[in-house]
Design a protein around this motif. Structure first.
Motif, mmCIF file in Angstrom:
data_model
loop_
_atom_site.group_PDB
_atom_site.id
_atom_site.type_symbol
_atom_site.label_atom_id
_atom_site.label_comp_id
_atom_site.label_asym_id
_atom_site.label_seq_id
_atom_site.Cartn_x
_atom_site.Cartn_y
_atom_site.Cartn_z
ATOM 1 N N ALA A 19 -4.687 13.384 -13.826
ATOM 2 C CA ALA A 19 -4.305 12.790 -15.115
ATOM 3 C C ALA A 19 -4.552 11.287 -15.126
ATOM 4 C CB ALA A 19 -2.845 13.098 -15.406
ATOM 5 N N ASP A 20 -5.628 10.859 -14.458
ATOM 6 C CA ASP A 20 -6.020 9.451 -14.440
ATOM 7 C C ASP A 20 -4.929 8.556 -13.858
ATOM 8 O OD1 ASP A 20 -7.958 7.503 -14.816
ATOM 9 O OD2 ASP A 20 -7.255 7.007 -16.822
ATOM 10 N N ASN A 21 -4.313 9.003 -12.777
ATOM 11 C CA ASN A 21 -3.312 8.254 -12.004
ATOM 12 C C ASN A 21 -2.023 7.928 -12.766
ATOM 13 O OD1 ASN A 21 -5.137 8.263 -9.880
ATOM 14 N ND2 ASN A 21 -5.995 6.297 -10.438
ATOM 15 N N ALA A 22 -1.643 8.783 -13.690
ATOM 16 C CA ALA A 22 -0.403 8.586 -14.450
ATOM 17 C C ALA A 22 0.796 8.624 -13.510
ATOM 18 C CB ALA A 22 -0.271 9.658 -15.527
ATOM 19 N N ASP A 23 1.616 7.580 -13.520
ATOM 20 C CA ASP A 23 2.838 7.482 -12.716
ATOM 21 C C ASP A 23 2.591 7.649 -11.220
ATOM 22 O OD1 ASP A 23 4.421 7.108 -15.011
ATOM 23 O OD2 ASP A 23 4.616 9.275 -15.291
ATOM 24 N N ILE A 24 1.433 7.265 -10.741
ATOM 25 C CA ILE A 24 1.089 7.476 -9.334
ATOM 26 C C ILE A 24 2.043 6.742 -8.401
ATOM 27 C CG2 ILE A 24 -0.635 5.619 -9.187
ATOM 28 C CD1 ILE A 24 -1.010 9.040 -7.524
ATOM 29 N N ASP A 25 2.456 5.525 -8.754
ATOM 30 C CA ASP A 25 3.348 4.771 -7.869
ATOM 31 C C ASP A 25 4.705 5.446 -7.717
ATOM 32 O OD1 ASP A 25 1.477 2.791 -7.260
ATOM 33 O OD2 ASP A 25 2.024 1.593 -9.012
ATOM 34 N N VAL A 26 5.201 6.069 -8.774
ATOM 35 C CA VAL A 26 6.471 6.807 -8.719
ATOM 36 C C VAL A 26 6.329 7.996 -7.769
ATOM 37 C CG1 VAL A 26 8.095 8.198 -10.077
ATOM 38 C CG2 VAL A 26 7.133 6.093 -11.036
ATOM 39 N N HIS A 27 5.208 8.698 -7.872
ATOM 40 C CA HIS A 27 4.983 9.877 -7.035
ATOM 41 C C HIS A 27 4.755 9.483 -5.564
ATOM 42 C CE1 HIS A 27 5.126 12.215 -10.593
ATOM 43 N NE2 HIS A 27 3.972 11.761 -11.078
ATOM 44 N N ILE A 28 4.114 8.343 -5.336
ATOM 45 C CA ILE A 28 3.928 7.872 -3.959
ATOM 46 C C ILE A 28 5.281 7.532 -3.347
ATOM 47 C CG2 ILE A 28 2.986 6.022 -2.518
ATOM 48 C CD1 ILE A 28 0.599 5.915 -4.472
ATOM 49 N N ALA A 29 6.148 6.886 -4.110
ATOM 50 C CA ALA A 29 7.490 6.556 -3.610
ATOM 51 C C ALA A 29 8.274 7.825 -3.285
ATOM 52 C CB ALA A 29 8.234 5.703 -4.634
ATOM 53 N N ALA A 30 8.153 8.843 -4.138
ATOM 54 C CA ALA A 30 8.841 10.121 -3.884
ATOM 55 C C ALA A 30 8.277 10.788 -2.632
ATOM 56 C CB ALA A 30 8.689 11.048 -5.090
ATOM 57 N N LEU A 31 6.965 10.720 -2.454
ATOM 58 C CA LEU A 31 6.345 11.286 -1.251
ATOM 59 C C LEU A 31 6.821 10.551 -0.008
ATOM 60 C CD1 LEU A 31 4.325 13.147 0.185
ATOM 61 C CD2 LEU A 31 2.569 11.425 -0.294
ATOM 62 N N LYS A 32 6.880 9.234 -0.085
ATOM 63 C CA LYS A 32 7.327 8.431 1.057
ATOM 64 C C LYS A 32 8.753 8.802 1.454
ATOM 65 C CE LYS A 32 7.633 3.627 2.559
ATOM 66 N NZ LYS A 32 7.419 2.237 2.172
ATOM 67 N N ALA A 33 9.632 8.972 0.465
ATOM 68 C CA ALA A 33 11.021 9.354 0.738
ATOM 69 C C ALA A 33 11.091 10.762 1.336
ATOM 70 C CB ALA A 33 11.841 9.278 -0.543
ATOM 71 N N ALA A 34 10.293 11.686 0.804
ATOM 72 C CA ALA A 34 10.290 13.061 1.309
ATOM 73 C C ALA A 34 9.755 13.111 2.739
ATOM 74 C CB ALA A 34 9.443 13.952 0.398
ATOM 75 N N MET A 35 8.740 12.298 3.021
ATOM 76 C CA MET A 35 8.195 12.252 4.379
ATOM 77 C C MET A 35 9.220 11.699 5.356
ATOM 78 S SD MET A 35 4.306 10.949 3.601
ATOM 79 C CE MET A 35 4.101 10.371 5.284
ATOM 80 N N LYS A 36 9.947 10.691 4.949
ATOM 81 C CA LYS A 36 10.983 10.109 5.809
ATOM 82 C C LYS A 36 12.055 11.156 6.099
ATOM 83 C CE LYS A 36 14.080 6.196 6.261
ATOM 84 N NZ LYS A 36 14.604 4.974 5.657
ATOM 85 N N GLN A 37 12.457 11.878 5.064
ATOM 86 C CA GLN A 37 13.479 12.926 5.208
ATOM 87 C C GLN A 37 13.013 14.022 6.166
ATOM 88 O OE1 GLN A 37 16.400 12.707 3.582
ATOM 89 N NE2 GLN A 37 17.263 14.681 4.116
ATOM 90 N N ALA A 38 11.706 14.370 6.083
ATOM 91 C CA ALA A 38 11.157 15.436 6.925
ATOM 92 C C ALA A 38 10.718 14.935 8.294
ATOM 93 C CB ALA A 38 9.971 16.087 6.207
ATOM 94 N N GLY A 39 10.727 13.618 8.497
ATOM 95 C CA GLY A 39 10.322 13.056 9.782
ATOM 96 C C GLY A 39 8.819 13.038 9.996
ATOM 97 N N LEU A 40 8.051 13.035 8.919
ATOM 98 C CA LEU A 40 6.596 13.021 9.024
ATOM 99 C C LEU A 40 6.065 11.597 9.000
ATOM 100 C CD1 LEU A 40 5.772 15.919 6.553
ATOM 101 C CD2 LEU A 40 5.861 16.017 9.039
ATOM 102 N N LYS A 41 4.954 11.372 9.705
ATOM 103 C CA LYS A 41 4.355 10.040 9.783
ATOM 104 C C LYS A 41 3.167 9.879 8.851
ATOM 105 C CE LYS A 41 6.966 8.488 13.119
ATOM 106 N NZ LYS A 41 8.024 7.576 12.815
ATOM 107 N N GLU A 42 2.524 10.992 8.453
ATOM 108 C CA GLU A 42 1.360 10.886 7.582
ATOM 109 C C GLU A 42 1.311 12.051 6.601
ATOM 110 O OE1 GLU A 42 -1.991 12.740 10.588
ATOM 111 O OE2 GLU A 42 -1.664 10.583 10.594
ATOM 112 N N ALA A 43 0.731 11.766 5.441
ATOM 113 C CA ALA A 43 0.571 12.780 4.403
ATOM 114 C C ALA A 43 -0.817 13.384 4.527
ATOM 115 C CB ALA A 43 0.750 12.152 3.028
ATOM 116 N N VAL A 44 -0.912 14.705 4.404
ATOM 117 C CA VAL A 44 -2.192 15.397 4.509
ATOM 118 C C VAL A 44 -2.561 15.926 3.130
ATOM 119 C CG1 VAL A 44 -3.455 17.281 5.609
ATOM 120 C CG2 VAL A 44 -1.687 16.038 6.883
ATOM 121 N N PHE A 45 -3.762 15.562 2.681
ATOM 122 C CA PHE A 45 -4.250 15.992 1.379
ATOM 123 C C PHE A 45 -5.495 16.841 1.548
ATOM 124 C CE2 PHE A 45 -1.659 12.382 0.290
ATOM 125 C CZ PHE A 45 -1.077 12.761 -0.909
ATOM 126 N N ASP A 46 -5.681 17.780 0.623
ATOM 127 C CA ASP A 46 -6.864 18.633 0.586
ATOM 128 C C ASP A 46 -7.931 17.910 -0.236
ATOM 129 O OD1 ASP A 46 -8.782 20.574 0.312
ATOM 130 O OD2 ASP A 46 -7.498 22.005 -0.721
#
Length: 76
Positions: A19-46
């Motif tokens: 969607a042309d990067n709509a609200d991408i910074d909000v979603h990155i912050a949510a991913l960062k918080a979820a990764m911290k909660q799960a104890g992950l160091k890096e995000a893997v994308f397809d």
């Protein structure tokens, strides 16, 4: 509202990229918080699900996410 899982946050980022990067910074912050909660160091994308699946698009994504504190890798 509860924190989204890493998978949910990743899916929201895919949707945002389509969607042309709509609200991408909000979603990155949510991913960062979820990764911290799960104890992950890096995000893997397809790479097949990215809007710009070429080398420059992937490198730009890695740089943008890195500036926001998220290390990005791509699945094979």
């Amino acid at each position: 509202m509860s924190e989204p899982s890493v998978e949910e946050a990743t899916n929201r980022i895919y949707e945002s990229l389509q969607a042309d990067n709509a609200d991408i910074d909000v979603h990155i912050a949510a991913l960062k918080a979820a990764m911290k909660q799960a104890g992950l160091k890096e995000a893997v994308f397809d790479p097949a699900r990215l809007a710009h699946n070429n080398r420059s698009g992937r490198k730009l994504m890695q740089a943008y996410f890195r500036q926001r504190g998220v290390t990005v890798t791509f699945s094979a």
